[in-house]
Write an enzyme that holds these catalytic residues in place. Structure first.
Site, PDB file in Angstrom:
ATOM      1  N   LYS A  87      48.022  -8.840  87.096  1.00 29.02           N
ATOM      2  CA  LYS A  87      49.182  -9.006  86.138  1.00 29.02           C
ATOM      3  C   LYS A  87      50.403  -9.439  87.099  1.00 29.02           C
ATOM      4  CE  LYS A  87      48.031  -4.596  85.216  1.00 29.02           C
ATOM      5  NZ  LYS A  87      47.906  -4.352  83.568  1.00 29.02           N
TER       6      LYS A  87
ATOM      7  N   LYS B 123      54.530  -1.556  87.367  1.00 30.32           N
ATOM      8  CA  LYS B 123      52.840  -1.791  87.325  1.00 30.32           C
ATOM      9  C   LYS B 123      52.183  -1.167  88.460  1.00 30.32           C
ATOM     10  CE  LYS B 123      53.580  -5.907  84.657  1.00 30.32           C
ATOM     11  NZ  LYS B 123      52.962  -5.614  83.222  1.00 30.32           N
TER      12      LYS B 123
ATOM     13  N   LYS C 135      41.387  -7.562  77.321  1.00 33.53           N
ATOM     14  CA  LYS C 135      40.342  -8.146  77.943  1.00 33.53           C
ATOM     15  C   LYS C 135      39.183  -7.891  78.742  1.00 33.53           C
ATOM     16  CE  LYS C 135      44.331 -11.365  77.887  1.00 33.53           C
ATOM     17  NZ  LYS C 135      45.670 -12.038  78.483  1.00 33.53           N
TER      18      LYS C 135
HETATM   19  C1  26V Z   1      61.421  -8.296  81.733  1.00 35.13           C
HETATM   20  C2  26V Z   1      62.357  -7.801  82.840  1.00 35.13           C
HETATM   21  C3  26V Z   1      63.632  -8.286  82.953  1.00 35.13           C
HETATM   22  C4  26V Z   1      64.407  -7.496  84.035  1.00 35.13           C
HETATM   23  C5  26V Z   1      63.422  -6.791  85.182  1.00 35.13           C
HETATM   24  C6  26V Z   1      62.544  -5.914  84.669  1.00 35.13           C
HETATM   25  C7  26V Z   1      61.806  -6.912  83.574  1.00 35.13           C
HETATM   26  C8  26V Z   1      60.444  -6.208  83.134  1.00 35.13           C
HETATM   27  C9  26V Z   1      59.571  -6.822  82.396  1.00 35.13           C
HETATM   28  C10 26V Z   1      60.048  -7.783  81.639  1.00 35.13           C
HETATM   29  C11 26V Z   1      59.264  -8.729  80.365  1.00 35.13           C
HETATM   30  C12 26V Z   1      59.676  -8.025  79.383  1.00 35.13           C
HETATM   31  C13 26V Z   1      58.949  -8.789  78.019  1.00 35.13           C
HETATM   32  C14 26V Z   1      57.374  -8.842  78.290  1.00 35.13           C
HETATM   33  O1  26V Z   1      56.752  -9.668  78.978  1.00 35.13           O
HETATM   34  N1  26V Z   1      56.830  -7.633  77.862  1.00 35.13           N
HETATM   35  C15 26V Z   1      55.356  -7.474  78.056  1.00 35.13           C
HETATM   36  O2  26V Z   1      54.831  -7.908  76.635  1.00 35.13           O
HETATM   37  C16 26V Z   1      53.499  -7.792  76.370  1.00 35.13           C
HETATM   38  C17 26V Z   1      53.132  -8.418  75.073  1.00 35.13           C
HETATM   39  O3  26V Z   1      53.598  -7.289  74.064  1.00 35.13           O
HETATM   40  C18 26V Z   1      53.198  -6.324  76.698  1.00 35.13           C
HETATM   41  O4  26V Z   1      51.509  -6.337  76.437  1.00 35.13           O
HETATM   42  C19 26V Z   1      53.742  -6.038  78.024  1.00 35.13           C
HETATM   43  O5  26V Z   1      53.309  -4.477  78.206  1.00 35.13           O
HETATM   44  C20 26V Z   1      55.117  -6.159  78.109  1.00 35.13           C
HETATM   45  O6  26V Z   1      55.433  -5.645  79.554  1.00 35.13           O
END
Ligand code: 26V
Length: 812
Positions: free
Chosen positions: A544, A550, A656
């Site tokens: 991941k 994580k 998965k």
């Molecule tokens: C963005 C950021 C930006 C600033 C720094 C930390 C940080 C951490 C994570 C993200 C991603 C946010 C959006 C994202 O990809 N979320 C993911 O979406 C998946 C589908 O719904 C979900 O399975 C994951 O748990 C989730 O992290």
């Protein structure tokens, strides 16, 4: 389609001749891939046309799924599977001396996404088409996708991913559907004869959004939907005007480059960094091109504007496309002459929003000045939405300044995109039950109090077609032999596998399949990385994005601890394990890169130490991608889902793995909670703090990582190896910052707090893995209960609860 193998062979051979002017003998593998792709495209196109025509003629309500990311993975195998000609083609190619899986490898994996959010969008498209629902993706055609990761001297190095270097054979460029998008300039208004204000726009910069359409083929039906990816180009008028005005060609080229940069690259998901203006430009570019093109299609239906929400659902994948809200308002009011109230009603009734994270650092907000200068009219509309919303709040909560400031869309010089998304839509959903509860009870509590009816949960899912039928064909066949093939259309029927609980022959068969997949993976790892791994060892997999929450670091420290144990007790009985990691760190995320360096360091030490390397191996798989996931997941025994509880909104990798018979070691976080509920305590290894405990610590303090360091000798010894002389540090200071984060900065992600419990969970896994029959039963139960996590179930819920659309039958 092809009625038999011979017909396919004939068609394929003639395609090679006509398309490439070559023969089977002279064609390269890439030639053959292209010819096969062209052949498949020919067969798709009729259904594609018919689907589009059917939707139009029947005025079918259309869903547009706006997402800055679509992590599609390779399409050849998936299209063949969905067209139900995969085995026919496979056999036909074999006759011709070719291998389908080798041809599939010729396709560049389009990495137009960061991780879970982008891959979810891709799974959703597959489910929409397979369920015969009229849903399409709108995204960006980035020239460079997720970077190409290399590990050099144990550290991550990023190279650009020029995925278009080989033609992307699936796309169709449609310049005739281009849309002009405007940036900058200023807005003025004048009154018309009736005294009505008209807003006009001056001195803007204009960019042409050119769509590239990719067909999305449904499984075993005649539906072909569309993924429309937008690319930025100079407009024809602009080019002409500049050619006339600017004598210097250099100026023109610079201008062209600056426009094209809008669709140049995908932003990495942790970028709080500067230079975000381009990201805001990207977001508006997608939104404006998309909404304008939706409005254009709607107008072709010649219906009244009030029926827009009955014809169109606009879904925003996280807040990245939230400007859909003011953009639709702008078009309805400024271009179609509709008044505010009606425009607002139409907008709210059409838009729905999914939240994918509660991490506050990930919530988008834009400086007011940036929005105002880049998108002057859009800013005016946002400001007005905010004004009206705050007035409404004032009426409900008179005098409650604190609440209103908290909920405002524009506050502290920032535009808060999550607030805009909630206020401007009729549905807000989280992506797993726990996540939605956290949104309602904590992160978005005040919004929930204000609009309780908008909030709902849609637990994520994955397409069982790609992740089981295609990635693990032997397992899919074994399932069909055991319970018939109805599970393919109704994945919940995987449950019938529970009848095989006592069927030793079947359990053995599952084991044989896993074993064969493990051998295949071991061969590939050996060929590509030169590391020999034991297919009889436990394959323990952590793949991941790399993020603090994580907790790849928890896994890494546990491996160091095991190494120490083995070194100090050389005769210790240990069930051999191979630890696999795959993870990319955003280039600006220093800590994440340090963890990658540590994992590679641990791999180097362990893999080269003859005292331990028949019991343990560590493999870091570089450049983790959808195609690598498809190789690794079917070969896994243990699925690492060990985020700090409350932080992982859902996770989809967890699903998965489960579907492929791996057993989860995980915290009670995201969708792990629902996996646990389905498989029961005996078939998952849960450990660690609960989300309530974590949230309580964050709120009221009380955690001291230093105390754990001082008290737990195993923790102290392992951490000291990061900074004192040890095989891992070699006396250098490269891991000092990891040590400091854990010991001196109070371990933000509770790695040390959960360490002891994690060791115990892992011990239980080792013990249980040896009891083969019981382990195989756990694997069976995981597969049998995984049907809930098919994205078909998820999409069906979106369709009936949020989008209000129904299955349609496309006609031949
Ligand atoms: C963005 C950021 C930006 C600033 C720094 C930390 C940080 C951490 C994570 C993200 C991603 C946010 C959006 C994202 O990809 N979320 C993911 O979406 C998946 C589908 O719904 C979900 O399975 C994951 O748990 C989730 O992290």
């Amino acid at each position: 389609m092809f009625s038999d193998k011979e017909e396919f062979k004939q068609a394929f051979t003639s395609k090679i001749e006509t398309e490439l002017g070559k023969t089977i003998e002279t064609a390269t593998e890439f030639d053959s891939y292209r010819a096969l792709g062209a052949l498949v495209k020919d067969r798709i196109s009729e259904n594609w046309l018919n689907t589009e025509r059917y939707y139009k003629e029947n005025k079918t309500k259309q869903v547009y799924y706006f997402s800055m990311e679509f992590l599609m993975g390779r399409l050849l195998g998936n299209n063949l599977l969905n067209m139900e000609i995969l085995s026919l083609v496979d056999e036909g190619l074999k006759d011709l001396g070719l291998s389908l899986s080798e041809l599939e490898e010729e396709e560049n994996d389009p990495g137009l996404g960061n991780g879970g959010l982008g891959r979810l969008a891709a799974c959703f498209l597959d489910s929409l088409a397979s369920l015969e629902l009229a849903g399409h993706g709108y995204g960006m055609r980035y020239k460079y996708g997720m970077f190409d990761q290399r590990i050099i001297d144990g550290e991550q190095v990023e190279l650009p991913d020029y995925w278009l270097s080989k033609d992307f054979i699936w796309e169709v460029r449609r310049p005739e559907d281009s849309i002009d998008v405007k940036f900058g300039g200023y807005v003025y208004s004048d009154k018309d004869a009736n005294g009505k204000l008209n807003f006009k726009y001056k001195d803007y910069e204009q960019v042409s959004a050119v769509p590239y359409d990719v067909p999305v083929v449904g499984y075993n039906n005649e539906t072909v939907n569309t993924l429309r990816l937008w690319s930025a180009e100079p407009t024809a008028e602009d080019t002409l005007a500049r050619a006339e005005n600017e004598k210097e060609f250099g100026h023109f080229l610079n201008h062209k480059r600056s426009l094209e940069s809008i669709s140049e690259f995908l932003y990495p998901d942790d970028s709080n960094e500067e230079g975000k203006r381009l990201r805001l430009k990207q977001e508006y570019f997608l939104v404006s091109a998309g909404v304008q093109s939706v409005v254009r299609s709607f107008e072709a239906l010649e219906l009244p504007w009030s029926s827009f929400p009955d014809q169109v659902a606009l879904h925003i994948n996280d807040t990245h496309p939230a400007l859909v809200i003011p953009e639709l308002m702008r078009i309805l009011m400024d271009e179609k002459g509709i008044g505010w109230e009606e425009a607002w009603d139409i907008t709210q009734s059409s838009v729905s929003y999914t939240n994918h994270t509660t991490l506050s650092e990930a919530l988008e907000s834009w400086p007011v000045e940036m929005v105002r200068s880049l998108l002057p009219r859009i800013f005016m509309i946002i400001d007005e939405i905010n004004e009206r919303f705050c007035q409404e709040l004032w009426r409900t909560y008179p005098g409650d300044f604190d609440r209103i400031a908290d909920l405002a869309i524009v506050a502290d010089g920032q535009v808060k995109m999550a607030h805009l998304s909630i206020v401007g839509s009729h549905s807000v959903n989280g992506v797993a039950r726990l996540h939605t509860e956290i949104l309602k009870k904590r992160e978005m509590k005040r919004f929930y109090d204000t609009f309780p009816e908008r909030f709902n949960n849609k637990t994520n899912g994955i397409t069982h077609r790609r992740w089981l039928m295609h990635a693990n064909q032997p397992l899919a066949s074994a399932i069909t032999e055991a319970i018939g093939d109805k599970w393919i259309e109704q994945p919940k029927l995987l449950n019938n596998l529970l009848d095989k609980k006592d069927d030793l022959a079947f359990l053995d068969r599952l084991d044989d399949i896993k074993q064969k997949n493990k051998r295949d993976l071991a061969d590939w790892v050996h060929q590509t990385q030169g590391i020999a791994v034991d297919p009889n060892s436990i394959f323990d997999v952590h793949i991941k994005r790399l993020h603090g929450y994580k907790r790849q670091l928890l896994n890494a420290l546990h491996i160091m601890h095991l190494y120490n144990e083995l070194k100090s007790h050389p005769t210790m009985d240990m069930v051999p394990r191979t630890f696999f990691f795959g993870a990319k760190a955003a280039s600006s995320y220093y800590f994440a890169k340090k963890v990658i360096q540590l994992i590679n360091r641990i791999a180097h030490v362990i893999n080269n130490d003859p005292d331990v390397n028949d019991k343990m191996k560590v493999v870091f798989l570089p450049n983790y991608s959808v195609s690598i996931a498809e190789r690794v997941i079917p070969a896994s025994n243990v699925s690492e889902q060990i985020s700090t509880a409350s932080k992982e909104a859902s996770g989809t990798g967890n699903m998965k793995f489960m579907m492929n018979g791996a057993v989860t070691v995980g915290t009670m976080d995201g969708a792990n909670v629902e996996i646990h509920e389905l498989v029961g305590d005996d078939n998952i290894y849960t450990f660690g703090l609960s989300s309530d405990e974590v949230l309580e610590y964050y709120r009221n303090g009380g955690y001291s990582s230093k105390q754990i360091y001082d008290q737990d000798e195993r923790v102290r010894h392992t951490l000291d190896q990061l900074i004192h002389y040890s095989p891992f540090s070699k006396g250098e200071t490269q891991f000092q910052d990891i040590y400091d984060a854990l010991v001196h900065h109070n371990d933000e992600y509770f790695v040390l707090k959960d360490f002891a419990d994690y060791i115990l969970a892992q011990k239980r896994i080792s013990q249980d893995f040896e009891k083969k029959r019981q382990w195989n039963l756990k694997s069976l139960i995981n597969i049998a209960q995984s049907g809930k996590f098919s994205s078909d179930r998820t999409i069906q819920e979106y369709a009936s609860d949020i989008w209000k659309i129904q299955k349609v039958r496309t006609l031949k």
